[in-house]
Scaffold this motif. Sequence first.
Motif, PDB file in Angstrom:
ATOM      1  N   THR A  99       0.224   0.085  -7.170  1.00  0.00           N
ATOM      2  CA  THR A  99       0.712   1.387  -6.725  1.00  0.00           C
ATOM      3  C   THR A  99      -0.313   2.422  -7.168  1.00  0.00           C
ATOM      4  O   THR A  99      -0.744   2.397  -8.321  1.00  0.00           O
ATOM      5  CB  THR A  99       2.081   1.706  -7.347  1.00  0.00           C
ATOM      6  OG1 THR A  99       3.024   0.720  -6.925  1.00  0.00           O
ATOM      7  CG2 THR A  99       2.562   3.085  -6.908  1.00  0.00           C
ATOM      8  N   PRO A 100      -0.757   3.323  -6.284  1.00  0.00           N
ATOM      9  CA  PRO A 100      -1.793   4.282  -6.650  1.00  0.00           C
ATOM     10  C   PRO A 100      -1.454   5.053  -7.928  1.00  0.00           C
ATOM     11  O   PRO A 100      -0.343   5.552  -8.094  1.00  0.00           O
ATOM     12  CB  PRO A 100      -1.845   5.221  -5.437  1.00  0.00           C
ATOM     13  CG  PRO A 100      -1.418   4.347  -4.298  1.00  0.00           C
ATOM     14  CD  PRO A 100      -0.354   3.452  -4.866  1.00  0.00           C
ATOM     15  N   ASN A 144       0.834  -1.202   0.000  1.00  0.00           N
ATOM     16  CA  ASN A 144       0.000   0.000   0.000  1.00  0.00           C
ATOM     17  C   ASN A 144       0.873   1.258   0.000  1.00  0.00           C
ATOM     18  O   ASN A 144       0.803   2.088   0.920  1.00  0.00           O
ATOM     19  CB  ASN A 144      -0.947   0.021   1.203  1.00  0.00           C
ATOM     20  CG  ASN A 144      -1.869  -1.182   1.241  1.00  0.00           C
ATOM     21  OD1 ASN A 144      -2.414  -1.586   0.223  1.00  0.00           O
ATOM     22  ND2 ASN A 144      -2.027  -1.776   2.413  1.00  0.00           N
ATOM     23  N   GLY A 195      -7.905   6.248   0.819  1.00  0.00           N
ATOM     24  CA  GLY A 195      -6.774   6.931   1.440  1.00  0.00           C
ATOM     25  C   GLY A 195      -7.155   8.268   2.044  1.00  0.00           C
ATOM     26  O   GLY A 195      -7.954   9.018   1.491  1.00  0.00           O
ATOM     27  N   ARG A 200      -9.006   0.108  -3.186  1.00  0.00           N
ATOM     28  CA  ARG A 200      -8.425   0.336  -1.862  1.00  0.00           C
ATOM     29  C   ARG A 200      -7.822   1.728  -1.758  1.00  0.00           C
ATOM     30  O   ARG A 200      -7.977   2.410  -0.740  1.00  0.00           O
ATOM     31  CB  ARG A 200      -7.366  -0.740  -1.588  1.00  0.00           C
ATOM     32  CG  ARG A 200      -6.473  -0.477  -0.383  1.00  0.00           C
ATOM     33  CD  ARG A 200      -7.245  -0.534   0.916  1.00  0.00           C
ATOM     34  NE  ARG A 200      -6.398  -0.201   2.044  1.00  0.00           N
ATOM     35  CZ  ARG A 200      -6.137   1.040   2.455  1.00  0.00           C
ATOM     36  NH1 ARG A 200      -6.664   2.075   1.832  1.00  0.00           N
ATOM     37  NH2 ARG A 200      -5.362   1.241   3.495  1.00  0.00           N
ATOM     38  N   GLU A 201      -7.151   2.187  -2.808  1.00  0.00           N
ATOM     39  CA  GLU A 201      -6.497   3.493  -2.750  1.00  0.00           C
ATOM     40  C   GLU A 201      -7.498   4.639  -2.640  1.00  0.00           C
ATOM     41  O   GLU A 201      -7.148   5.735  -2.190  1.00  0.00           O
ATOM     42  CB  GLU A 201      -5.613   3.709  -3.978  1.00  0.00           C
ATOM     43  CG  GLU A 201      -6.359   3.775  -5.287  1.00  0.00           C
ATOM     44  CD  GLU A 201      -5.446   3.834  -6.489  1.00  0.00           C
ATOM     45  OE1 GLU A 201      -5.222   4.943  -7.005  1.00  0.00           O
ATOM     46  OE2 GLU A 201      -4.949   2.769  -6.908  1.00  0.00           O
ATOM     47  N   ASP A 209       2.757   4.812  -0.351  1.00  0.00           N
ATOM     48  CA  ASP A 209       2.369   6.213  -0.387  1.00  0.00           C
ATOM     49  C   ASP A 209       3.375   6.990  -1.228  1.00  0.00           C
ATOM     50  O   ASP A 209       4.193   6.413  -1.947  1.00  0.00           O
ATOM     51  CB  ASP A 209       2.283   6.772   1.038  1.00  0.00           C
ATOM     52  CG  ASP A 209       3.580   6.565   1.819  1.00  0.00           C
ATOM     53  OD1 ASP A 209       4.612   6.211   1.209  1.00  0.00           O
ATOM     54  OD2 ASP A 209       3.567   6.759   3.048  1.00  0.00           O
TER      55      ASP A 209
END
Length: 331
Positions: free
Chosen positions: A59-60, A28, A248, A244-245, A30
């Motif tokens: 990766t976002p 996850n 955030g 999921r991202e 950042d």
Amino acid sequence: MNPNRAAVEEAARFFREHDRFLVLSHVNPDGDATGSALGVVLMLEQLGKEYVVVNEGETPLKFDFLPRFDRLRNLRKQPLTEMFEAVIAVDCADESRMGDVRPLFASGAAVLNIDHHPTNDMFGTVNLVRPEAAATAEILFEVAEEAGIAFNEELALCIYTGLLTDTGGFRYSNTTPRVMEIAARLLTYGVKPGEVAERCLEEITFAHVKILRRALQTLQLSHQNLVASICVSVDDFAEAEAKREDAGGLVNYCRNIEGVEVGVSFVESEPGIVKVSMRARDRVDVSAVAKQLGGGGHAKASGCTVKGTIAEAKQKVWDVLEPALGVKHDE
């Protein structure tokens, strides 16, 4: 004089002494994890080294403006069979945060661990861990200087992104004079701060808005209104058609409420797996709370992953948080 000069020199030597590397950051990832990993990649390219850069999971896409983003390999979709003699791990608070990557390490593999989390368990054969640094990117800047790497716009952009995101846009208490000095220097290479801030801090997806709308309906105050918590379930993700991202940053809505000391978000990323994020003001060291639950991080920003339902995850967190806060959940 840098008090960690010897460790920085050893890290720079690690870059020079090996020829092919596995580069990874934490699950996850950042902005600091992604910026640092891609910064390492750019440094290796300058040194004429070979590499594979991976992460266990997506990766976002908000970071797809970073150079070499397209080289990031999602091990869940693109598994590897190669084994590596040299590994560089960035921004991993402990070995578990690397994800399931150990099968890629050759027997006796040399591991360079570059990190700034105080809960780091020194899993590397070479450990460059500086808890006083605002971001792993800050440490990487010093390694690049020591290794004689030529700074350019691409490398500057990766390191600047790490600094910007881990200091909350240069707003958090970890924003030191050194951070601002480095950021100012990076801007001279052509980094456009407004554009980076827009991508990393301002722009959100519509799916995030839909998740936020659902999450705010679960917002609760507890522990004499000192704790605010929020929940997102697997069903919420499905109904919002979100990833999921997209969840955030939800924890910040909790922590920013006036009078709240600790904000907590419980995000069920998959059935039976709950990602817990915690943000604190001054009364509680949430890294100590997270560490007791198998996680880690910083005194004011930490997290962990808990197995079970959201209700079960809440109880586990409250059991640890209550003595740290000195107030019970139902008081």
